[in-house]
Design an enzyme around this catalytic site. Structure first.
Site, short mmCIF file in Angstrom:
data_model
loop_
_atom_site.label_atom_id
_atom_site.label_comp_id
_atom_site.label_asym_id
_atom_site.label_seq_id
_atom_site.Cartn_x
_atom_site.Cartn_y
_atom_site.Cartn_z
N ASN A 333 0.83 -1.21 0.00
CA ASN A 333 0.00 0.00 0.00
C ASN A 333 0.86 1.26 0.00
OD1 ASN A 333 -2.57 1.00 -0.20
ND2 ASN A 333 -3.15 0.62 1.91
N HIS A 366 -8.72 2.97 8.17
CA HIS A 366 -9.23 1.68 7.70
C HIS A 366 -10.62 1.38 8.25
CE1 HIS A 366 -5.10 0.81 6.31
NE2 HIS A 366 -5.68 -0.07 5.52
#
Length: 486
Positions: A333, A366
């Site tokens: 990521n 998240h």
């Protein structure tokens, strides 16, 4: 796959197909508008009326960017965009329908984009102010420091319009799964000719091959080791502790294959449109884009070789092959990590808490489920442990001994990723606690033992080094005395 997953994949494939057509449009305004119209259409198809959340948050964030003074707009925009995530994710408490997972991903990316452009605007404003102050000092002091370099981009950020922020936010490239990219990358796509000379089709075909490979692995592994089985009573009543412990490996493998598939398809959206293509000479990096001067390269754009490094979000083979957990995180990521590093880690005022603040921000971004925090906040626990043992046994090892230690570190890396990643997938506290209790919390307990043992061995090593240093110094003193006596 669920119906939502099918719709999601179809939208991704449609975005890939649109790239070749979009790239051919010569009029900049028309191309910008079309890209954002496509993005809004994709958001509505995937999210339905939940897309109102996306519109409201972008409107609020845009107002903060433009109406708040540049010295504070980054903080206010950050607070508003990340604060809206609270309402967005807890909307069911207000009697409204819960938001689907794919809409959550869209909202997460919009949060980074809008707050990211605010951080860039503030940084540019500070450079402009520093230049003006330096110019005043130069008038009084001939021997002043070299002038601060200001680019046209710094000036453009101060002249942003609501329309530009809206078009950037909803650009169809990256609207579903990312990658995150700066406003500068977006601007360059429409103003520079690099997209016309980059190997878009070849890069897309190559990535599509990998996407098919990852998807095949995902479907096969998920058929053999479904995650739902880890939630069943049979898993806990009829299976041994060793079986449950080993189950984390295929579980996290399935998760990786799924993520790799989505991220690779999202990169295909970029490559097919030529988005994020820069000449090799520009030294582009993931998320950030060029680190060297590159605007002059547009004069002979057809003579350069190009890469899409700017929009590569996960370096898959580096993640798989690297030896340590720390290295694996660096390759995972990457574009989001760039955003976190530039806007959270480097700007957090208390230096010793920067790492903690960055991981907390990542976990919050998240989601609010316990699994996100069990997983992401486990990294600051494991990485120092790994670093300690690296210094103890790996750093100075060579030859076959180093190779064996590397393999052991690689196994421990995937064990840690899988153990923590299972919590991310199980999500709820009850499911996580049930699983960890069924394996007697062996991951955390073994890490605690390794920390204690590592600290003890480090202490012994330092004591031995001090004794060796004293012995060396004593020997040197004796030799010096003997030389004087002679």
């Amino acid at each position: 796959m669920s119906v939502d997953d099918v719709i999601y994949v179809i939208c991704l494939l449609a975005c890939i197909g649109a790239g070749n057509y979009v790239k051919k449009i010569r009029d900049e305004t028309q191309r910008k508008t079309l890209c954002s119209v496509l993005g809004i259409l994709v958001v509505v198809v995937v999210s339905g009326f939940h897309s109102l959340h996306c519109a409201i948050s972008v409107a609020l964030g845009t107002a903060c960017v433009l109406l708040v003074h540049p010295s504070q707009c980054h903080l206010v925009t950050f607070g508003v965009m990340f604060g809206y995530l609270v309402f967005f994710r807890l909307v069911y408490l207000f009697g409204l329908p819960a938001v689907p997972g794919h809409t959550n991903m869209i909202q997460m990316l919009l949060t980074l984009k809008v707050s990211g452009i605010a951080f860039e605007r503030t940084a540019a404003w500070k450079r402009l102010r520093a230049r003006d102050e330096q110019a005043k000092n130069t008038e009084r002091d001939v021997n002043s420091e070299p002038s601060i370099e200001i680019t046209d981009y710094d000036v453009e950020l101060q002249e942003l319009s609501a329309t530009e922020i809206l078009l950037y936010s909803f650009n169809y490239v990256g609207v579903l799964t990312g990658p995150y990219y700066r406003y500068r990358t977006y601007r360059d796509y429409f103003e520079l000719p690099f997209k016309d000379h980059a190997p878009s089709v070849q890069a897309t075909i190559e990535q599509l091959k990998w996407a098919v490979f990852y998807c095949s692995l995902y479907l096969l592994a998920n058929y053999i080791w479904p995650l739902d089985y880890a939630l069943s009573d049979e898993f806990y009543n009829d299976r041994s502790v060793l079986y449950r412990l080993l189950y984390v490996w295929p579980t996290f493998f399935i998760f990786r294959a799924r993520i790799y598939t989505g991220l690779t398809l999202s990169e295909c959206v970029c490559t097919m449109a030529g988005f994020g293509a820069y000449p090799d000479e520009s030294d582009a990096t993931n998320g950030e884009g060029p680190r060297k001067r590159y605007l002059h390269l547009k004069r002979d754009a057809d003579k350069h070789s190009y890469n899409f490094t700017t929009i590569v979000n996960t370096r898959v083979w580096e993640v798989e092959r690297c030896w340590t957990f720390r290295e694996g995180m660096k390759h995972w990521n990457v574009c989001v990590q760039y955003w976190l590093a530039v806007n959270i880690y480097k700007l957090f005022p208390v230096r010793k808490y920067r790492t903690l603040a960055t991981f907390l921000c990542s976990a919050y971004w998240h989601g609010f489920r316990p699994g996100h925090y069990f997983c992401i906040m486990g990294a600051p626990i494991y990485v120092p442990l790994e670093d300690m043992w690296h210094k103890l046994v790996r750093k100075d090892a060579t030859g076959m001994r180093r190779n064996i230690i590397d393999v052991l570190f690689w196994i421990c890396k995937w064990w840690a990723f899988s153990y923590l990643g299972t919590a991310f997938l199980l999500s709820s506290f009850d499911s996580i606690w049930r699983f960890y209790s069924s394996v007697y919390h062996i991951g955390y307990i073994s890490w605690a033992v390794l920390v204690a043992l590592g600290l003890y061995l480090t202490k012994l090593k330092k004591s031995a080094e001090r004794r060796a240093k004293r012995a060396t110094d004593s020997a040197a003193d004796v030799s010096e005395v003997k030389q004087k006596a002679q």
